[in-house]
Write a protein that holds these residues in place. Structure first.
Motif, PDB file in Angstrom:
ATOM      1  N   SER A 181      38.928  39.236  44.919  1.00  0.00           N
ATOM      2  CA  SER A 181      39.699  39.816  45.906  1.00  0.00           C
ATOM      3  C   SER A 181      39.326  41.403  45.971  1.00  0.00           C
ATOM      4  O   SER A 181      39.567  42.038  46.964  1.00  0.00           O
ATOM      5  N   ARG A 182      38.973  41.982  44.742  1.00  0.00           N
ATOM      6  CA  ARG A 182      38.453  43.196  44.554  1.00  0.00           C
ATOM      7  C   ARG A 182      37.405  43.725  45.775  1.00  0.00           C
ATOM      8  O   ARG A 182      37.318  44.699  46.162  1.00  0.00           O
ATOM      9  N   ALA A 183      36.361  42.882  45.842  1.00  0.00           N
ATOM     10  CA  ALA A 183      35.365  42.874  46.896  1.00  0.00           C
ATOM     11  C   ALA A 183      35.678  42.475  48.483  1.00  0.00           C
ATOM     12  O   ALA A 183      35.323  43.022  49.250  1.00  0.00           O
ATOM     13  N   LEU A 184      36.867  41.295  48.381  1.00  0.00           N
ATOM     14  CA  LEU A 184      37.211  40.816  49.683  1.00  0.00           C
ATOM     15  C   LEU A 184      38.047  41.722  50.383  1.00  0.00           C
ATOM     16  O   LEU A 184      37.688  41.695  51.835  1.00  0.00           O
ATOM     17  N   TYR A 185      38.966  42.426  49.895  1.00  0.00           N
ATOM     18  CA  TYR A 185      40.062  42.814  50.562  1.00  0.00           C
ATOM     19  C   TYR A 185      39.734  44.213  50.782  1.00  0.00           C
ATOM     20  O   TYR A 185      39.438  45.088  49.892  1.00  0.00           O
ATOM     21  N   ARG A 186      39.897  44.917  52.005  1.00  0.00           N
ATOM     22  CA  ARG A 186      39.408  46.506  52.387  1.00  0.00           C
ATOM     23  C   ARG A 186      40.641  47.186  51.575  1.00  0.00           C
ATOM     24  O   ARG A 186      40.336  48.375  51.302  1.00  0.00           O
ATOM     25  N   ARG A 187      41.822  46.945  51.399  1.00  0.00           N
ATOM     26  CA  ARG A 187      42.840  47.555  50.974  1.00  0.00           C
ATOM     27  C   ARG A 187      43.602  46.762  50.165  1.00  0.00           C
ATOM     28  O   ARG A 187      44.309  45.868  50.227  1.00  0.00           O
ATOM     29  N   LEU A 188      43.486  47.255  48.682  1.00  0.00           N
ATOM     30  CA  LEU A 188      44.415  46.648  47.613  1.00  0.00           C
ATOM     31  C   LEU A 188      45.255  47.679  47.129  1.00  0.00           C
ATOM     32  O   LEU A 188      44.753  48.795  46.837  1.00  0.00           O
ATOM     33  N   SER A 189      46.624  47.421  46.724  1.00  0.00           N
ATOM     34  CA  SER A 189      47.458  48.271  46.139  1.00  0.00           C
ATOM     35  C   SER A 189      47.202  48.296  44.523  1.00  0.00           C
ATOM     36  O   SER A 189      48.007  49.015  43.854  1.00  0.00           O
ATOM     37  N   TYR A 190      46.278  47.567  44.144  1.00  0.00           N
ATOM     38  CA  TYR A 190      46.007  47.503  42.587  1.00  0.00           C
ATOM     39  C   TYR A 190      44.544  47.564  42.244  1.00  0.00           C
ATOM     40  O   TYR A 190      43.954  46.814  43.183  1.00  0.00           O
ATOM     41  N   ASP A 191      44.260  47.486  41.246  1.00  0.00           N
ATOM     42  CA  ASP A 191      42.845  47.555  40.768  1.00  0.00           C
ATOM     43  C   ASP A 191      42.711  46.692  39.586  1.00  0.00           C
ATOM     44  O   ASP A 191      43.492  47.172  38.302  1.00  0.00           O
ATOM     45  N   VAL A 192      42.106  45.548  39.755  1.00  0.00           N
ATOM     46  CA  VAL A 192      42.233  44.594  38.519  1.00  0.00           C
ATOM     47  C   VAL A 192      41.401  45.170  37.221  1.00  0.00           C
ATOM     48  O   VAL A 192      41.971  44.771  36.093  1.00  0.00           O
ATOM     49  N   LEU A 193      40.639  46.057  37.327  1.00  0.00           N
ATOM     50  CA  LEU A 193      39.969  46.540  36.147  1.00  0.00           C
ATOM     51  C   LEU A 193      40.728  47.816  35.787  1.00  0.00           C
ATOM     52  O   LEU A 193      40.443  48.267  34.293  1.00  0.00           O
ATOM     53  N   LYS A 194      41.748  48.425  36.370  1.00  0.00           N
ATOM     54  CA  LYS A 194      42.469  49.514  35.775  1.00  0.00           C
ATOM     55  C   LYS A 194      43.797  49.384  35.663  1.00  0.00           C
ATOM     56  O   LYS A 194      44.460  49.925  34.669  1.00  0.00           O
ATOM     57  N   ASP A 195      44.606  48.491  36.491  1.00  0.00           N
ATOM     58  CA  ASP A 195      45.933  48.565  36.418  1.00  0.00           C
ATOM     59  C   ASP A 195      46.317  47.218  35.687  1.00  0.00           C
ATOM     60  O   ASP A 195      47.764  46.880  35.654  1.00  0.00           O
ATOM     61  N   LEU A 196      45.630  46.391  35.499  1.00  0.00           N
ATOM     62  CA  LEU A 196      45.927  45.225  34.644  1.00  0.00           C
ATOM     63  C   LEU A 196      44.981  45.232  33.371  1.00  0.00           C
ATOM     64  O   LEU A 196      43.821  45.401  33.327  1.00  0.00           O
ATOM     65  N   ALA A 197      45.620  44.773  32.464  1.00  0.00           N
ATOM     66  CA  ALA A 197      44.951  44.410  30.930  1.00  0.00           C
ATOM     67  C   ALA A 197      44.613  42.947  30.839  1.00  0.00           C
ATOM     68  O   ALA A 197      45.736  42.073  30.587  1.00  0.00           O
ATOM     69  N   PRO A 198      43.624  42.682  30.466  1.00  0.00           N
ATOM     70  CA  PRO A 198      43.076  41.230  30.132  1.00  0.00           C
ATOM     71  C   PRO A 198      44.151  40.639  28.594  1.00  0.00           C
ATOM     72  O   PRO A 198      44.177  41.498  27.877  1.00  0.00           O
ATOM     73  N   VAL A 199      44.621  39.489  28.658  1.00  0.00           N
ATOM     74  CA  VAL A 199      45.244  38.837  27.569  1.00  0.00           C
ATOM     75  C   VAL A 199      44.466  37.749  27.032  1.00  0.00           C
ATOM     76  O   VAL A 199      44.026  37.536  25.870  1.00  0.00           O
ATOM     77  N   ALA A 200      44.282  36.729  27.949  1.00  0.00           N
ATOM     78  CA  ALA A 200      43.462  35.494  27.305  1.00  0.00           C
ATOM     79  C   ALA A 200      43.098  34.710  28.485  1.00  0.00           C
ATOM     80  O   ALA A 200      43.816  34.580  29.564  1.00  0.00           O
ATOM     81  N   LEU A 201      41.622  34.180  28.463  1.00  0.00           N
ATOM     82  CA  LEU A 201      41.407  33.169  29.259  1.00  0.00           C
ATOM     83  C   LEU A 201      42.129  31.777  28.966  1.00  0.00           C
ATOM     84  O   LEU A 201      42.626  31.658  27.830  1.00  0.00           O
ATOM     85  N   THR A 202      42.476  30.969  29.733  1.00  0.00           N
ATOM     86  CA  THR A 202      43.234  29.905  29.478  1.00  0.00           C
ATOM     87  C   THR A 202      42.526  28.444  29.895  1.00  0.00           C
ATOM     88  O   THR A 202      42.339  27.579  28.940  1.00  0.00           O
ATOM     89  N   ALA A 203      42.063  28.389  31.148  1.00  0.00           N
ATOM     90  CA  ALA A 203      41.184  27.207  31.537  1.00  0.00           C
ATOM     91  C   ALA A 203      40.614  27.230  32.618  1.00  0.00           C
ATOM     92  O   ALA A 203      40.610  28.229  33.368  1.00  0.00           O
ATOM     93  N   ALA A 204      39.502  26.060  32.885  1.00  0.00           N
ATOM     94  CA  ALA A 204      38.635  26.651  33.910  1.00  0.00           C
ATOM     95  C   ALA A 204      38.447  25.042  34.458  1.00  0.00           C
ATOM     96  O   ALA A 204      38.585  23.924  33.711  1.00  0.00           O
ATOM     97  N   SER A 205      38.440  25.007  35.820  1.00  0.00           N
ATOM     98  CA  SER A 205      38.190  23.631  36.462  1.00  0.00           C
ATOM     99  C   SER A 205      37.006  23.882  37.300  1.00  0.00           C
ATOM    100  O   SER A 205      37.074  24.452  38.270  1.00  0.00           O
ATOM    101  N   PRO A 206      36.123  22.775  37.308  1.00  0.00           N
ATOM    102  CA  PRO A 206      35.031  22.965  38.569  1.00  0.00           C
ATOM    103  C   PRO A 206      35.505  22.391  39.904  1.00  0.00           C
ATOM    104  O   PRO A 206      36.498  22.040  39.859  1.00  0.00           O
ATOM    105  N   LEU A 207      34.585  22.843  40.855  1.00  0.00           N
ATOM    106  CA  LEU A 207      34.832  22.437  41.959  1.00  0.00           C
ATOM    107  C   LEU A 207      33.920  21.228  42.373  1.00  0.00           C
ATOM    108  O   LEU A 207      33.150  20.849  41.733  1.00  0.00           O
ATOM    109  N   VAL A 208      34.123  20.314  43.511  1.00  0.00           N
ATOM    110  CA  VAL A 208      33.450  19.110  43.688  1.00  0.00           C
ATOM    111  C   VAL A 208      33.398  19.407  45.170  1.00  0.00           C
ATOM    112  O   VAL A 208      34.167  19.559  46.018  1.00  0.00           O
ATOM    113  N   LEU A 209      31.857  19.291  45.482  1.00  0.00           N
ATOM    114  CA  LEU A 209      31.679  19.222  46.971  1.00  0.00           C
ATOM    115  C   LEU A 209      31.572  17.796  47.470  1.00  0.00           C
ATOM    116  O   LEU A 209      31.202  16.662  46.918  1.00  0.00           O
TER     117      LEU A 209
END
Length: 285
Positions: free
Chosen positions: A60-88
């Motif tokens: 979203s940081r690159a996709l949206y021209r206008r965001l009301s928050y910055d993921v790298l400044k306004d939010l703090a990482p806590v933990a990664l949880t899980a990942a799921s692959p995509l399938v074509l």
């Protein structure tokens, strides 16, 4: 009820036992996760309000021209949880039965085939874009409002192929309503062991390993002790065999790790998807 919500509730129940208090999951859908992210970014930084985010937050940081928050400044990482692959996947009436057949088919029909996605800049769009770019092929992108409709229309034959999370697509694959061509993880998925990875099949560069990942963030300025406590609860939950079994049923691979691990991973993902979004030309309001 979607895959993210299901995984969040599996973890919330186990984390609640670890923390000694209920962990409530409140869905705030819309705008590719940005409504929820904005709400948490503007919440009191008391360590009690958290964001269960997906990989869309890095896009979203690159996709949206206008965001009301910055993921790298306004939010703090806590933990990664899980990942799921995509399938074509392709509509079963289409010729391809394997990656080589898919490449030959798309190249033989430049610009004549269409693929669906969950929306412009959605990871389902960008992963397919990366595959097409790597094999030197063209197809028409048809964005939908969510991956459910995109997958349904592929099964119906209104578009010819799409990419979706494995957990979402698996029942449709098993019902033979779409045909699986390759998964986006570095290795084959135990849920579809006969289907090669994209890198193995030459649909992407060697070592390609992308998927829809999930994590937990807090408002910037949240007490470090609170963040550390939640991080410990996440890792304890992910180490629980019962939780791991439930995640496996959802096609999700547990990740975990330290706060610093997530911070570094998030920064790398923002860099990656900023480049991919720029190359794709995708924008969203």
């Amino acid at each position: 009820g979607g895959p993210t919500d299901v995984v969040a509730r599996i973890l919330a129940e186990r984390m609640g036992r670890e923390l000694g208090q209920p962990v409530v999951v409140e869905n705030r859908g819309g705008a590719n996760g940005n409504i929820a992210a904005e709400a948490v970014a503007k919440s009191e930084a008391d360590g009690h309000t958290l964001l269960y985010n997906t990989s869309s937050i890095a896009i979203s940081r690159a996709l949206y021209r206008r965001l009301s928050y910055d993921v790298l400044k306004d939010l703090a990482p806590v933990a990664l949880t899980a990942a799921s692959p995509l399938v074509l996947v392709v509509n079963p009436a289409m010729p391809p039965r394997d990656p080589a057949g898919f490449v030959a088919w798309v190249k033989a029909n430049p610009g004549k085939l269409s693929y669906s996605s969950g929306g412009i800049g959605n990871i389902s769009h960008l992963v397919t874009f990366l595959v097409l770019r790597h094999i030197g092929a063209e197809a028409v992108h048809v964005p939908y409002r969510g991956t459910a409709a995109a997958l349904t229309d592929t099964a119906a034959g209104n578009v010819q192929f799409t990419s979706d999370t494995l957990v979402t697509a698996l029942p449709v694959v098993q019902d033979n309503r779409v045909r699986a061509i390759a998964v986006s993880s570095a290795e084959r998925s135990p849920l579809l062991p006969e289907v090669p990875s994209m890198a193995e099949a030459g649909l992407t560069p060697p070592g390609f390993d992308l998927g829809a990942w999930q994590g937990i963030m807090a408002p910037a300025g949240s007490p470090p002790a609170a963040i550390a406590r939640v991080n410990a609860a996440v890792n304890a939950a992910l180490a629980d065999p019962e939780v791991r079994a439930k995640l496996a049923q959802q096609g999700a691979r547990p990740t975990g790790g330290s706060v610093a691990d997530y911070a570094a991973y998030l920064a790398s993902e923002v860099e990656l998807w900023t480049r991919v979004v720029r190359e794709s030309g995708a924008t969203a309001e």
